[in-house]
Design a protein around this motif. Sequence first.
Motif, PDB file in Angstrom:
ATOM      1  N   ALA A 249       0.840  -1.256  -0.033  1.00 49.66           N
ATOM      2  CA  ALA A 249      -0.047   0.038   0.065  1.00 49.66           C
ATOM      3  C   ALA A 249       0.602   1.240   0.051  1.00 49.66           C
ATOM      4  O   ALA A 249       0.456   2.291  -0.359  1.00 49.66           O
ATOM      5  N   PHE A 250       2.042   1.214   0.522  1.00 51.36           N
ATOM      6  CA  PHE A 250       2.974   2.317   0.448  1.00 51.36           C
ATOM      7  C   PHE A 250       3.796   2.326  -0.947  1.00 51.36           C
ATOM      8  O   PHE A 250       3.947   3.531  -1.500  1.00 51.36           O
ATOM      9  N   ILE A 251       4.087   1.167  -1.483  1.00 52.37           N
ATOM     10  CA  ILE A 251       5.104   1.167  -2.938  1.00 52.37           C
ATOM     11  C   ILE A 251       4.125   1.435  -4.023  1.00 52.37           C
ATOM     12  O   ILE A 251       4.790   2.203  -4.802  1.00 52.37           O
ATOM     13  N   VAL A 252       2.983   1.118  -4.125  1.00 53.82           N
ATOM     14  CA  VAL A 252       2.193   1.390  -5.525  1.00 53.82           C
ATOM     15  C   VAL A 252       2.126   2.573  -5.572  1.00 53.82           C
ATOM     16  O   VAL A 252       2.381   3.302  -6.477  1.00 53.82           O
ATOM     17  N   PRO A 253       1.462   3.408  -4.620  1.00 52.98           N
ATOM     18  CA  PRO A 253       1.328   4.913  -4.842  1.00 52.98           C
ATOM     19  C   PRO A 253       2.542   5.774  -5.146  1.00 52.98           C
ATOM     20  O   PRO A 253       2.707   6.601  -5.754  1.00 52.98           O
ATOM     21  N   LYS A 254       3.715   4.872  -4.493  1.00 50.87           N
ATOM     22  CA  LYS A 254       5.013   5.484  -4.655  1.00 50.87           C
ATOM     23  C   LYS A 254       5.343   5.783  -6.017  1.00 50.87           C
ATOM     24  O   LYS A 254       5.959   6.371  -6.679  1.00 50.87           O
ATOM     25  N   MET A 255       5.224   4.414  -6.574  1.00 51.58           N
ATOM     26  CA  MET A 255       5.540   4.305  -8.073  1.00 51.58           C
ATOM     27  C   MET A 255       4.663   5.060  -8.875  1.00 51.58           C
ATOM     28  O   MET A 255       5.495   5.692  -9.995  1.00 51.58           O
ATOM     29  N   LEU A 256       3.361   5.244  -8.784  1.00 49.96           N
ATOM     30  CA  LEU A 256       2.476   6.075  -9.676  1.00 49.96           C
ATOM     31  C   LEU A 256       3.018   7.422  -9.456  1.00 49.96           C
ATOM     32  O   LEU A 256       2.960   8.307 -10.406  1.00 49.96           O
ATOM     33  N   LEU A 257       3.358   7.981  -8.284  1.00 53.27           N
ATOM     34  CA  LEU A 257       3.663   9.153  -8.243  1.00 53.27           C
ATOM     35  C   LEU A 257       5.072   9.689  -8.581  1.00 53.27           C
ATOM     36  O   LEU A 257       5.181  10.751  -9.002  1.00 53.27           O
ATOM     37  N   HIS A 258       6.076   8.685  -8.946  1.00 51.16           N
ATOM     38  CA  HIS A 258       7.365   9.326  -9.001  1.00 51.16           C
ATOM     39  C   HIS A 258       7.699   8.253 -10.137  1.00 51.16           C
ATOM     40  O   HIS A 258       8.742   7.751 -10.101  1.00 51.16           O
ATOM     41  N   PRO A 259       7.194   8.417 -11.246  1.00 55.37           N
ATOM     42  CA  PRO A 259       7.713   7.402 -12.468  1.00 55.37           C
ATOM     43  C   PRO A 259       8.800   7.830 -13.198  1.00 55.37           C
ATOM     44  O   PRO A 259       9.798   6.967 -13.634  1.00 55.37           O
ATOM     45  N   ASN A 260       9.275   9.040 -12.976  1.00 56.83           N
ATOM     46  CA  ASN A 260      10.292   9.614 -13.602  1.00 56.83           C
ATOM     47  C   ASN A 260      11.753   9.551 -12.795  1.00 56.83           C
ATOM     48  O   ASN A 260      12.711   9.883 -13.072  1.00 56.83           O
ATOM     49  N   GLN A 261      11.579   9.139 -11.533  1.00 60.96           N
ATOM     50  CA  GLN A 261      12.633   8.970 -10.616  1.00 60.96           C
ATOM     51  C   GLN A 261      13.712   7.750 -11.151  1.00 60.96           C
ATOM     52  O   GLN A 261      13.324   6.678 -11.636  1.00 60.96           O
ATOM     53  N   THR A 262      15.007   7.909 -10.929  1.00 63.63           N
ATOM     54  CA  THR A 262      15.632   6.860 -11.116  1.00 63.63           C
ATOM     55  C   THR A 262      15.511   5.808  -9.924  1.00 63.63           C
ATOM     56  O   THR A 262      15.061   5.868  -8.544  1.00 63.63           O
ATOM     57  N   LEU A 263      15.919   4.443  -9.983  1.00 65.48           N
ATOM     58  CA  LEU A 263      15.595   3.352  -8.813  1.00 65.48           C
ATOM     59  C   LEU A 263      16.349   3.833  -7.746  1.00 65.48           C
ATOM     60  O   LEU A 263      15.799   3.775  -6.604  1.00 65.48           O
ATOM     61  N   GLU A 264      17.587   4.446  -7.835  1.00 63.36           N
ATOM     62  CA  GLU A 264      18.211   4.923  -6.751  1.00 63.36           C
ATOM     63  C   GLU A 264      17.498   6.076  -6.058  1.00 63.36           C
ATOM     64  O   GLU A 264      17.391   5.934  -4.784  1.00 63.36           O
ATOM     65  N   GLU A 265      16.811   6.918  -6.586  1.00 66.99           N
ATOM     66  CA  GLU A 265      16.000   7.825  -6.108  1.00 66.99           C
ATOM     67  C   GLU A 265      14.928   7.339  -5.502  1.00 66.99           C
ATOM     68  O   GLU A 265      14.523   7.786  -4.246  1.00 66.99           O
ATOM     69  N   PHE A 266      14.189   6.271  -6.108  1.00 66.32           N
ATOM     70  CA  PHE A 266      13.006   5.701  -5.715  1.00 66.32           C
ATOM     71  C   PHE A 266      13.157   5.120  -4.345  1.00 66.32           C
ATOM     72  O   PHE A 266      12.083   5.003  -3.612  1.00 66.32           O
ATOM     73  N   PHE A 267      14.073   4.429  -4.229  1.00 67.30           N
ATOM     74  CA  PHE A 267      14.432   3.473  -2.926  1.00 67.30           C
ATOM     75  C   PHE A 267      14.705   4.233  -1.917  1.00 67.30           C
ATOM     76  O   PHE A 267      14.680   3.827  -0.588  1.00 67.30           O
ATOM     77  N   VAL A 268      14.900   5.775  -1.975  1.00 71.39           N
ATOM     78  CA  VAL A 268      15.615   6.431  -0.905  1.00 71.39           C
ATOM     79  C   VAL A 268      14.358   6.539   0.086  1.00 71.39           C
ATOM     80  O   VAL A 268      13.094   6.785  -0.276  1.00 71.39           O
ATOM     81  N   GLY A 269      14.552   6.342   1.508  1.00 75.38           N
ATOM     82  CA  GLY A 269      13.529   6.414   2.408  1.00 75.38           C
ATOM     83  C   GLY A 269      12.841   5.039   2.713  1.00 75.38           C
ATOM     84  O   GLY A 269      11.927   4.756   3.475  1.00 75.38           O
ATOM     85  N   ILE A 270      13.336   4.122   1.910  1.00 79.88           N
ATOM     86  CA  ILE A 270      12.830   2.705   2.267  1.00 79.88           C
ATOM     87  C   ILE A 270      13.946   1.945   3.177  1.00 79.88           C
ATOM     88  O   ILE A 270      13.289   1.436   4.319  1.00 79.88           O
ATOM     89  N   HIS A 271      15.098   2.094   2.933  1.00 77.26           N
ATOM     90  CA  HIS A 271      16.014   1.201   3.734  1.00 77.26           C
ATOM     91  C   HIS A 271      17.185   2.144   3.436  1.00 77.26           C
ATOM     92  O   HIS A 271      17.411   3.133   2.901  1.00 77.26           O
ATOM     93  N   ASN A 272      18.293   1.524   4.382  1.00 77.84           N
ATOM     94  CA  ASN A 272      19.709   2.239   4.374  1.00 77.84           C
ATOM     95  C   ASN A 272      19.975   2.110   2.766  1.00 77.84           C
ATOM     96  O   ASN A 272      19.969   1.262   2.008  1.00 77.84           O
ATOM     97  N   LYS A 273      20.801   3.320   2.388  1.00 73.96           N
ATOM     98  CA  LYS A 273      21.240   3.648   1.055  1.00 73.96           C
ATOM     99  C   LYS A 273      22.272   2.371   0.394  1.00 73.96           C
ATOM    100  O   LYS A 273      21.832   2.042  -0.686  1.00 73.96           O
ATOM    101  N   LYS A 274      22.924   1.737   1.211  1.00 73.46           N
ATOM    102  CA  LYS A 274      23.732   0.763   0.615  1.00 73.46           C
ATOM    103  C   LYS A 274      22.873  -0.397   0.358  1.00 73.46           C
ATOM    104  O   LYS A 274      23.163  -1.155  -0.655  1.00 73.46           O
ATOM    105  N   LEU A 275      21.980  -0.893   1.463  1.00 73.72           N
ATOM    106  CA  LEU A 275      21.181  -2.012   1.102  1.00 73.72           C
ATOM    107  C   LEU A 275      20.139  -1.744   0.010  1.00 73.72           C
ATOM    108  O   LEU A 275      19.750  -2.596  -0.816  1.00 73.72           O
TER     109      LEU A 275
END
Length: 409
Positions: A274-300
Amino acid sequence: MKKVGIIGAGASGLMAAIEAAGEGAAVTLFEKKDRVGKKILVTGNGRCNFTNANLSKDHYYTDDDDFVERILSKFGNSELLMYFTGLGLLIREKNGYFYPSCDQASAVLDLLRQALTEKNVEVKTDSNVISVSTKNDAYVVTLENGDTYQFDAVIIATGGKAGLSPKETVNGYDILNKLNHKSTKLYPALTQIKCEGLNFKALSGVKSDCVLYLFADENLIMSQGGELLFTDSGISGIVSFQISHCVAEFLDNKKKVEVVLDLLPGIEEEKLKAFIVPKMLLHPNQTLEEFFVGIHNKKLNTEIIKRIGLKPSMKVSDVDKDTLLNAVLSLKEITVKAVDVNGFDKAQVTGGGILTGEVTDDLESKLHKNLFITGELLNVDGLCGGYNLQWAFSTGIIAGRAAGKQEDK
Ligand SMILES: Cc1cc2nc3c(=O)[nH]c(=O)nc-3n(C[C@H](O)[C@H](O)[C@H](O)COP(=O)(O)OP(=O)(O)OC[C@H]3O[C@@H](n4cnc5c(N)ncnc54)[C@H](O)[C@@H]3O)c2cc1C
């Protein structure tokens, strides 16, 4: 006056010496190092977590749970807290873990040393004991330098193999084996686990709340929650320490050992979706690196992206929705293979030891009257959380009182 010799001035030996002397015995305490109680100083990262409010047999690996329970019911958490308070230690508790309120392990050691002095214990440092033998009804203790001493009772409190470099010889087990005592196989415990299945070098230093599930030959053995630390060769931190004894034993028995890491504990799959699906719809132009920010540690995040064969520079809109969703959900179930554990030199305790069935509830040998065995030497090792020091102190106190009390000859 009864003469008691104690081999090893660690947590259990110091306690045993104070208590045996308290019973009126003439006590000599032998320590191979230049100072007594050195290991106490490094416990709990220098803060000495010496007991736990949730003390029970369930926190120990042993060959006899009931034995552990009987010992802890003789001298457990409340008795130890009272004992240290009596010595003059102000104590504080954090989430059930007990520490000196000054956060200095040295305070615990200093108070024990003061008690040794008050009780007139003769302390012999730089005194490596190489053998204990029986002579009529007495015991002869022989040091590496050839000196010998005779005692009515002896307490072997040499600790285990943990923390020792591979070059250091351990005499406790040898001394007892020569007196016909038997030991189980020994394993490093409370130590790091070496794993395969993730790019650990890239993750080194990352910390995460985690629930670990330990599997041996596909069977779930146990789960543990807590903080995980990635190292360049596997996993560390308290949560992995807790399962390390089991891992070492299963690997030794040639089992396939796997650890499933839930790196988003407490966040259910549905909530994550429920968190990820809207995030995908809201940020289609983000790179995956940008998209994953806020989910877990950057290295992970980077590692997870690479693990599913994608590149951090790709755009969210270029990736199939399910692939991306599964990548995030995979943080809840990463399986790594355990291949080894760190050696005794890096372990906090020794798993295994002298069979508990060979001692009485006073820690007296069933093979040799007036010979006592305490602490880590026995086949009892606790989880992280003050359980090992409690065990050492409990057994030291019980053995010291029993050894000191016995009748003069
Ligand atoms: C880094 C580290 C952190 C830890 N932190 C905690 C913690 O926070 N809480 C907790 O509960 N437990 C902790 N532990 C575990 C705990 O310290 C041990 O389980 C406990 O000290 C065991 O007590 P012991 O008396 O059996 O042996 P030890 O404390 O190991 O003492 C044995 C003593 O005997 C001496 N000796 C050995 N052989 C001879 C010989 N032949 N002749 C003369 N002397 C000899 C040794 O030099 C040593 O001083 C930690 C351990 C390590 C290594």
